[in-house]
Motif scaffolding. Structure first.
Motif, PDB file in Angstrom:
ATOM      1  N   UNK A  16     -19.944 -35.806   4.345  1.00 21.27           N
ATOM      2  CA  UNK A  16     -19.531 -34.462   4.715  1.00 21.27           C
ATOM      3  C   UNK A  16     -18.189 -34.056   4.133  1.00 21.27           C
ATOM      4  N   UNK A  17     -17.336 -34.991   3.801  1.00 22.21           N
ATOM      5  CA  UNK A  17     -15.992 -34.665   3.361  1.00 22.21           C
ATOM      6  C   UNK A  17     -15.026 -34.730   4.529  1.00 22.21           C
ATOM      7  N   UNK A  18     -13.788 -34.458   4.265  1.00 22.65           N
ATOM      8  CA  UNK A  18     -12.750 -34.554   5.281  1.00 22.65           C
ATOM      9  C   UNK A  18     -12.757 -33.348   6.199  1.00 22.65           C
ATOM     10  N   UNK A  19     -12.342 -33.583   7.439  1.00 24.40           N
ATOM     11  CA  UNK A  19     -12.145 -32.479   8.354  1.00 24.40           C
ATOM     12  C   UNK A  19     -10.922 -32.775   9.223  1.00 24.40           C
ATOM     13  N   UNK A  20     -10.290 -31.707   9.675  1.00 22.77           N
ATOM     14  CA  UNK A  20      -9.080 -31.798  10.484  1.00 22.77           C
ATOM     15  C   UNK A  20      -9.390 -31.438  11.928  1.00 22.77           C
ATOM     16  N   UNK A  21      -8.758 -32.135  12.861  1.00 22.45           N
ATOM     17  CA  UNK A  21      -8.851 -31.746  14.271  1.00 22.45           C
ATOM     18  C   UNK A  21      -7.878 -30.604  14.515  1.00 22.45           C
ATOM     19  N   UNK A  22      -7.955 -30.017  15.688  1.00 22.71           N
ATOM     20  CA  UNK A  22      -6.908 -29.063  16.043  1.00 22.71           C
ATOM     21  C   UNK A  22      -5.663 -29.865  16.425  1.00 22.71           C
ATOM     22  N   UNK A  23      -4.538 -29.183  16.426  1.00 16.48           N
ATOM     23  CA  UNK A  23      -3.270 -29.844  16.724  1.00 16.48           C
ATOM     24  C   UNK A  23      -3.239 -30.265  18.191  1.00 16.48           C
ATOM     25  N   UNK A  24      -2.816 -31.508  18.420  1.00 15.28           N
ATOM     26  CA  UNK A  24      -2.693 -32.064  19.761  1.00 15.28           C
ATOM     27  C   UNK A  24      -1.223 -32.298  20.062  1.00 15.28           C
ATOM     28  N   UNK A  43      -0.573 -43.653  26.146  1.00 10.86           N
ATOM     29  CA  UNK A  43      -1.519 -44.267  25.216  1.00 10.86           C
ATOM     30  C   UNK A  43      -2.580 -43.265  24.766  1.00 10.86           C
ATOM     31  N   UNK A  44      -2.925 -43.323  23.488  1.00  7.04           N
ATOM     32  CA  UNK A  44      -4.004 -42.520  22.909  1.00  7.04           C
ATOM     33  C   UNK A  44      -5.124 -43.482  22.510  1.00  7.04           C
ATOM     34  N   UNK A  45      -6.355 -43.141  22.882  1.00  6.17           N
ATOM     35  CA  UNK A  45      -7.509 -43.917  22.434  1.00  6.17           C
ATOM     36  C   UNK A  45      -7.890 -43.421  21.051  1.00  6.17           C
ATOM     37  N   UNK A  46      -7.870 -44.327  20.088  1.00 11.04           N
ATOM     38  CA  UNK A  46      -8.134 -43.984  18.696  1.00 11.04           C
ATOM     39  C   UNK A  46      -9.648 -43.959  18.436  1.00 11.04           C
ATOM     40  N   UNK A  47     -10.078 -43.057  17.594  1.00  9.11           N
ATOM     41  CA  UNK A  47     -11.469 -42.941  17.168  1.00  9.11           C
ATOM     42  C   UNK A  47     -11.595 -43.645  15.818  1.00  9.11           C
ATOM     43  N   UNK A  48     -12.537 -44.558  15.693  1.00 14.03           N
ATOM     44  CA  UNK A  48     -12.708 -45.324  14.451  1.00 14.03           C
ATOM     45  C   UNK A  48     -13.045 -44.445  13.253  1.00 14.03           C
ATOM     46  N   UNK A  49     -13.504 -43.212  13.476  1.00  9.79           N
ATOM     47  CA  UNK A  49     -13.838 -42.308  12.375  1.00  9.79           C
ATOM     48  C   UNK A  49     -12.613 -41.585  11.817  1.00  9.79           C
ATOM     49  N   UNK A  50     -11.475 -41.723  12.489  1.00  7.98           N
ATOM     50  CA  UNK A  50     -10.250 -41.082  12.005  1.00  7.98           C
ATOM     51  C   UNK A  50      -9.637 -41.965  10.927  1.00  7.98           C
ATOM     52  N   UNK A 126       0.171 -34.016  16.729  1.00  8.51           N
ATOM     53  CA  UNK A 126      -0.541 -34.597  15.599  1.00  8.51           C
ATOM     54  C   UNK A 126      -1.861 -33.886  15.360  1.00  8.51           C
ATOM     55  N   UNK A 127      -2.337 -34.054  14.129  1.00 10.04           N
ATOM     56  CA  UNK A 127      -3.653 -33.611  13.701  1.00 10.04           C
ATOM     57  C   UNK A 127      -4.330 -34.856  13.141  1.00 10.04           C
ATOM     58  N   UNK A 128      -5.587 -35.078  13.502  1.00 12.93           N
ATOM     59  CA  UNK A 128      -6.309 -36.226  12.947  1.00 12.93           C
ATOM     60  C   UNK A 128      -7.225 -35.756  11.818  1.00 12.93           C
ATOM     61  N   UNK A 129      -7.432 -36.663  10.862  1.00  8.75           N
ATOM     62  CA  UNK A 129      -8.294 -36.382   9.712  1.00  8.75           C
ATOM     63  C   UNK A 129      -9.462 -37.367   9.752  1.00  8.75           C
ATOM     64  N   UNK A 130     -10.681 -36.834   9.785  1.00  9.89           N
ATOM     65  CA  UNK A 130     -11.875 -37.671   9.713  1.00  9.89           C
ATOM     66  C   UNK A 130     -12.525 -37.491   8.357  1.00  9.89           C
ATOM     67  N   UNK A 131     -13.300 -38.477   7.979  1.00  6.26           N
ATOM     68  CA  UNK A 131     -13.969 -38.424   6.667  1.00  6.26           C
ATOM     69  C   UNK A 131     -15.429 -38.662   6.842  1.00  6.26           C
TER      70      UNK A 131
END
Length: 131
Positions: A16-24, A43-50, A126-131
């Motif tokens: 799909x390509x990269x996508x950005x989350x909304x700002x947290x 603590x933030x739970x991290x998503x393995x897709x980020x 922060x903003x997260x980037x998924x791929x």
């Protein structure tokens, strides 16, 4: 190259390509006492897709740095990256700025350190980037 599954069927993967989350907003207007005072955020739970985070800091004055503490079990945290961001001696240190950081652990939190004699307010989002 074509990829097949264990039964010999063609496996089609659509990227799909990269996508950005909304700002947290991670922390807002938190006071950190002067002369080496610290504050550790939640603590933030991290998503393995980020694949990467863009951190934006905004401090009320100079000499505030931060480090990313990571954990495998949400109990024992350490600075897995081995660096501190926005160090006072760094030529890129600033009151406001953006930093791109790759975090691989399942959990993380941010620890702020104030090297100034006066207390400082810290804001971090922060903003997260998924791929």
């Amino acid at each position: 190259h074509l990829l097949c599954d264990s039964s010999g069927r063609l496996n089609v993967v659509v990227k799909k390509g990269k996508s950005y989350s909304s700002e947290t907003s991670y922390i807002s207007s938190q006071s950190v006492s002067g002369s080496g005072g610290t504050h550790t955020g939640s603590t933030v739970t991290n998503d393995a897709n980020i694949v990467e985070y863009l951190f934006e800091h905004n401090f009320s004055g100079s000499d505030v740095s931060y480090e990313i503490e990571e954990s495998l079990d949400n109990s024992n945290f350490f600075n897995a990256l081995g660096v501190s961001f926005n160090d006072a001696g760094s030529p890129s240190a600033s009151i406001t700025g953006l930093t791109a950081i790759e975090i691989k652990s399942p959990f993380f939190r941010v620890k702020f350190t104030n090297g100034n004699a006066s207390s400082r307010d810290v804001n971090l989002s922060f903003v997260s980037i998924t791929e």
